[in-house]
Design a protein around this motif. Sequence first.
Motif, PDB file in Angstrom:
ATOM      1  N   GLN A 237     -12.380  -4.718   1.757  1.00 39.06           N
ATOM      2  CA  GLN A 237     -11.827  -3.394   1.448  1.00 39.06           C
ATOM      3  C   GLN A 237     -12.939  -2.364   1.382  1.00 39.06           C
ATOM      4  OE1 GLN A 237      -9.005  -2.481   1.724  1.00 39.06           O
ATOM      5  NE2 GLN A 237      -7.690  -4.259   1.413  1.00 39.06           N
TER       6      GLN A 237
ATOM      7  N   GLN B  38     -10.395  10.298   4.111  1.00 35.98           N
ATOM      8  CA  GLN B  38      -9.166  10.550   3.322  1.00 35.98           C
ATOM      9  C   GLN B  38      -8.773  12.029   3.237  1.00 35.98           C
ATOM     10  OE1 GLN B  38      -7.766   7.845   3.043  1.00 35.98           O
ATOM     11  NE2 GLN B  38      -9.260   6.260   2.623  1.00 35.98           N
TER      12      GLN B  38
ATOM     13  N   TYR C 124      -5.032   7.094  -5.727  1.00 35.80           N
ATOM     14  CA  TYR C 124      -3.744   6.897  -5.054  1.00 35.80           C
ATOM     15  C   TYR C 124      -3.458   5.433  -4.743  1.00 35.80           C
ATOM     16  CZ  TYR C 124      -7.262   6.810  -1.419  1.00 35.80           C
ATOM     17  OH  TYR C 124      -8.399   6.511  -0.712  1.00 35.80           O
ATOM     18  N   CYS C 125      -4.450   4.547  -4.924  1.00 31.25           N
ATOM     19  CA  CYS C 125      -4.399   3.250  -4.235  1.00 31.25           C
ATOM     20  C   CYS C 125      -4.046   2.081  -5.147  1.00 31.25           C
ATOM     21  CB  CYS C 125      -5.753   3.010  -3.560  1.00 31.25           C
ATOM     22  SG  CYS C 125      -5.765   1.510  -2.567  1.00 31.25           S
TER      23      CYS C 125
ATOM     24  N   HIS D  14     -17.054   2.183   3.076  1.00 29.42           N
ATOM     25  CA  HIS D  14     -16.829   3.315   2.174  1.00 29.42           C
ATOM     26  C   HIS D  14     -18.005   4.283   2.325  1.00 29.42           C
ATOM     27  CE1 HIS D  14     -15.978   5.702  -1.332  1.00 29.42           C
ATOM     28  NE2 HIS D  14     -14.914   4.965  -1.631  1.00 29.42           N
TER      29      HIS D  14
ATOM     30  N   ARG E 244       2.373   5.366  -5.853  1.00 34.28           N
ATOM     31  CA  ARG E 244       2.356   3.951  -6.241  1.00 34.28           C
ATOM     32  C   ARG E 244       2.338   3.839  -7.754  1.00 34.28           C
ATOM     33  NH1 ARG E 244       3.811   0.443  -3.272  1.00 34.28           N
ATOM     34  NH2 ARG E 244       5.412   1.937  -3.644  1.00 34.28           N
TER      35      ARG E 244
ATOM     36  N   ASP F 201      -9.634   7.172   8.244  1.00 34.46           N
ATOM     37  CA  ASP F 201      -8.300   7.180   7.619  1.00 34.46           C
ATOM     38  C   ASP F 201      -8.134   8.510   6.900  1.00 34.46           C
ATOM     39  OD1 ASP F 201      -8.073   4.515   8.306  1.00 34.46           O
ATOM     40  OD2 ASP F 201      -8.170   3.749   6.260  1.00 34.46           O
TER      41      ASP F 201
ATOM     42  N   PHE G 296      -1.802   8.884   7.061  1.00 32.55           N
ATOM     43  CA  PHE G 296      -0.671   8.435   6.263  1.00 32.55           C
ATOM     44  C   PHE G 296      -0.191   9.569   5.364  1.00 32.55           C
ATOM     45  CE2 PHE G 296      -3.930   5.163   6.773  1.00 32.55           C
ATOM     46  CZ  PHE G 296      -3.227   4.212   7.505  1.00 32.55           C
ATOM     47  N   ILE G 297       1.133   9.659   5.218  1.00 34.13           N
ATOM     48  CA  ILE G 297       1.659  10.594   4.214  1.00 34.13           C
ATOM     49  C   ILE G 297       1.512   9.909   2.856  1.00 34.13           C
ATOM     50  CG2 ILE G 297       3.768  11.683   3.335  1.00 34.13           C
ATOM     51  CD1 ILE G 297       4.571  12.291   6.175  1.00 34.13           C
ATOM     52  N   TYR G 298       1.013  10.645   1.879  1.00 35.57           N
ATOM     53  CA  TYR G 298       0.796  10.082   0.545  1.00 35.57           C
ATOM     54  C   TYR G 298       2.074   9.428   0.016  1.00 35.57           C
ATOM     55  CZ  TYR G 298       0.522   9.868  -4.500  1.00 35.57           C
ATOM     56  OH  TYR G 298       0.592   9.431  -5.798  1.00 35.57           O
TER      57      TYR G 298
ATOM     58  N   ILE H 130      -5.265  10.871   4.374  1.00 35.46           N
ATOM     59  CA  ILE H 130      -4.001  10.965   3.635  1.00 35.46           C
ATOM     60  C   ILE H 130      -3.561  12.427   3.614  1.00 35.46           C
ATOM     61  CG2 ILE H 130      -2.904  10.723   1.365  1.00 35.46           C
ATOM     62  CD1 ILE H 130      -4.625   8.292   0.875  1.00 35.46           C
TER      63      ILE H 130
ATOM     64  N   PRO I 277     -13.564   5.840   6.600  1.00 32.46           N
ATOM     65  CA  PRO I 277     -12.424   6.581   6.044  1.00 32.46           C
ATOM     66  C   PRO I 277     -12.865   7.742   5.168  1.00 32.46           C
ATOM     67  CG  PRO I 277     -12.071   4.237   5.827  1.00 32.46           C
ATOM     68  CD  PRO I 277     -13.497   4.416   6.243  1.00 32.46           C
TER      69      PRO I 277
ATOM     70  N   VAL J 191       0.808  -1.219   0.000  1.00 28.59           N
ATOM     71  CA  VAL J 191       0.000   0.000   0.000  1.00 28.59           C
ATOM     72  C   VAL J 191       0.845   1.274   0.000  1.00 28.59           C
ATOM     73  CG1 VAL J 191      -0.482   0.327   2.481  1.00 28.59           C
ATOM     74  CG2 VAL J 191      -2.237   0.830   0.805  1.00 28.59           C
TER      75      VAL J 191
HETATM   76  N1  SAM Z   1     -10.540   0.180   1.535  1.00 23.64           N
HETATM   77  C1  SAM Z   1     -10.336   1.009   2.607  1.00 23.64           C
HETATM   78  C2  SAM Z   1     -10.978   2.354   2.338  1.00 23.64           C
HETATM   79  O1  SAM Z   1     -11.214   2.730   1.239  1.00 23.64           O
HETATM   80  O2  SAM Z   1     -11.162   3.034   3.289  1.00 23.64           O
HETATM   81  C3  SAM Z   1      -8.897   1.212   2.980  1.00 23.64           C
HETATM   82  C4  SAM Z   1      -7.888   0.324   2.490  1.00 23.64           C
HETATM   83  S1  SAM Z   1      -6.253   0.899   2.492  1.00 23.64           S
HETATM   84  C5  SAM Z   1      -5.528  -0.638   2.630  1.00 23.64           C
HETATM   85  C6  SAM Z   1      -5.989   1.639   4.075  1.00 23.64           C
HETATM   86  C7  SAM Z   1      -5.620   3.078   4.003  1.00 23.64           C
HETATM   87  O3  SAM Z   1      -4.360   3.255   3.438  1.00 23.64           O
HETATM   88  C8  SAM Z   1      -6.516   3.923   3.115  1.00 23.64           C
HETATM   89  O4  SAM Z   1      -7.721   4.244   3.735  1.00 23.64           O
HETATM   90  C9  SAM Z   1      -5.665   5.129   2.863  1.00 23.64           C
HETATM   91  O5  SAM Z   1      -5.840   6.095   3.857  1.00 23.64           O
HETATM   92  C10 SAM Z   1      -4.245   4.562   2.953  1.00 23.64           C
HETATM   93  N2  SAM Z   1      -3.588   4.540   1.635  1.00 23.64           N
HETATM   94  C11 SAM Z   1      -3.928   3.828   0.551  1.00 23.64           C
HETATM   95  N3  SAM Z   1      -3.098   4.112  -0.473  1.00 23.64           N
HETATM   96  C12 SAM Z   1      -2.201   5.024  -0.005  1.00 23.64           C
HETATM   97  C13 SAM Z   1      -1.106   5.717  -0.592  1.00 23.64           C
HETATM   98  N4  SAM Z   1      -0.757   5.544  -1.865  1.00 23.64           N
HETATM   99  N5  SAM Z   1      -0.417   6.567   0.197  1.00 23.64           N
HETATM  100  C14 SAM Z   1      -0.755   6.769   1.487  1.00 23.64           C
HETATM  101  N6  SAM Z   1      -1.788   6.163   2.084  1.00 23.64           N
HETATM  102  C15 SAM Z   1      -2.512   5.285   1.334  1.00 23.64           C
END
Ligand code: SAM
Length: 458
Positions: free
Chosen positions: A218, A282, A180-181, A255, A356, A320, A351-353, A322, A280, A67
Amino acid sequence: MNDNTAAIKEINELLGDRERKAYVRSFGCQLNVSDGEKIKGLLKKMGYVFTEDEHEADLIILNTCAVRESAEDRVFGIVGSMKKLKELRPSLIIGIAGCMTAQSHIAEKIKKSYPQVDIVLGTSAINALPKLLLEALHGARFSADISEYDDFSEAAEQVRDSSFKASVPIMFGCNNFCTYCIVPYVRGRERSRLAEDIIEEVRGLAASGYKEIMLLGQNVNSYGKDLENGMSFPQLLRELDSIEGDFIIRFMSSHPKDASNELIDTIFECEKVAKHLHLPVQSGSSDVLRRMNRHYDIEKYLGIVDYIYSRDPDFSLTTDLIVGFPDESDEEFRETLELIKKVRYDNIYSFIYSKRSGTKAAEMPDSISDEEKGQRMRELLSVQRVVSSEHYKRFIGKTMRVLVDGVSKKKQGYLTGKSNEFIIVEFEGESSLIGQFVDVEITDAMNWAVSGRIKKGQ
Ligand code: SAM
Ligand code: SF4
Ligand code: F3S
């Protein structure tokens, strides 16, 4: 479907009575931890026992997360250091599983630059482990299966890490493609398990005395949308709530785009469903949310929060966030700070962005420096500390039902547990209470937990 019975039998014949120890370490989210428990279930069938010490293991499996870049770097560091272990014990087999393996450039890098790795196992290929392990035991230099299978390893017995808390994945994959994911790329599209299989599993867990059931996905609240005539998530919750036994039902992650009033009403109606929602958000800026492809704006999000608080102003919410999404302006960041104060979250996971490769956001221009992102993160955390220490005071004088998790690492003679609202609670007590529910009268609130004393007469 990946039938592995023949390979399991062959391994048992090949290794006979020989003692075999496996070290399995999972990184990342709870879904990945749950996969790790399935991997252990398969290994148990092949006669392996488990060790926490990689130095005495005959087999090491690292179940990885992709992630954020830091998660991947950590695994590469660990794999690098395992070269020594392999030199000392050439019969050691090292396997990499989990989300990192689903990116072809990573699988290539492992094959090319880390010759100590014998096995690479894709996220949906867990059932292929016996076949790959057999090849490695026969001396193959490198065995990999990163194909996408759509079976759920239903039959796989899990070796659960806890005897009183169980996670139950109810769906796999994600359709949302937040820009971002990486998850949709490494976990595939949404696939819901059949409701009857989930209900049967939860019934079995409740009958064996499990006290907390965590439903995982997820995007857990879109459960059932891919099934023909499938149950909706609120319906599933109601079915699980009617199962006999003294246990609590949790679920994550929800979500906001699928957080209906029906879901919220169901949480309030169901006795066993925890009075807590992890929702979350974001970002607190609607512009950033649009660039993230989140399918809601702040108005819609606050509408959900208002509906929840109209039913119970003390309801517990976590989220959550970012920080430093590409080109996030100072003003957009301040909107996130405002949102935190407005919603009054009990906890945030921030989390800091992290860029990916392969995602849409990786192509977006980003003018914000790492120093600035770090500074924003510190500010965010300090605002949250003030919010939670204030907000936690609402529990003082109340009695919370707590599932005791373990002994406190900070205070001797103290235990810690999680309340129904998912708040950490500290109190004095005997370790024999671990795994049980107790009622705790709350006397104090910190910014990360509340504390109190066990109610007399228990
Ligand atoms: N599916 C869940 C949702 O949408 O809330 C979260 C799944 S993800 C595994 C967990 C968290 O990681 C996310 O909610 C997001 O805040 C963070 N995350 C995901 N991609 C990221 C990235 N590229 N950089 C930083 N944080 C990220
Ligand atoms: Fe990632 Fe978004 Fe899916 Fe969550 S909903 S797993 S953040 S793409
Ligand atoms: Fe990480 Fe994969 Fe979970 S990327 S957060 S382990 S789904």
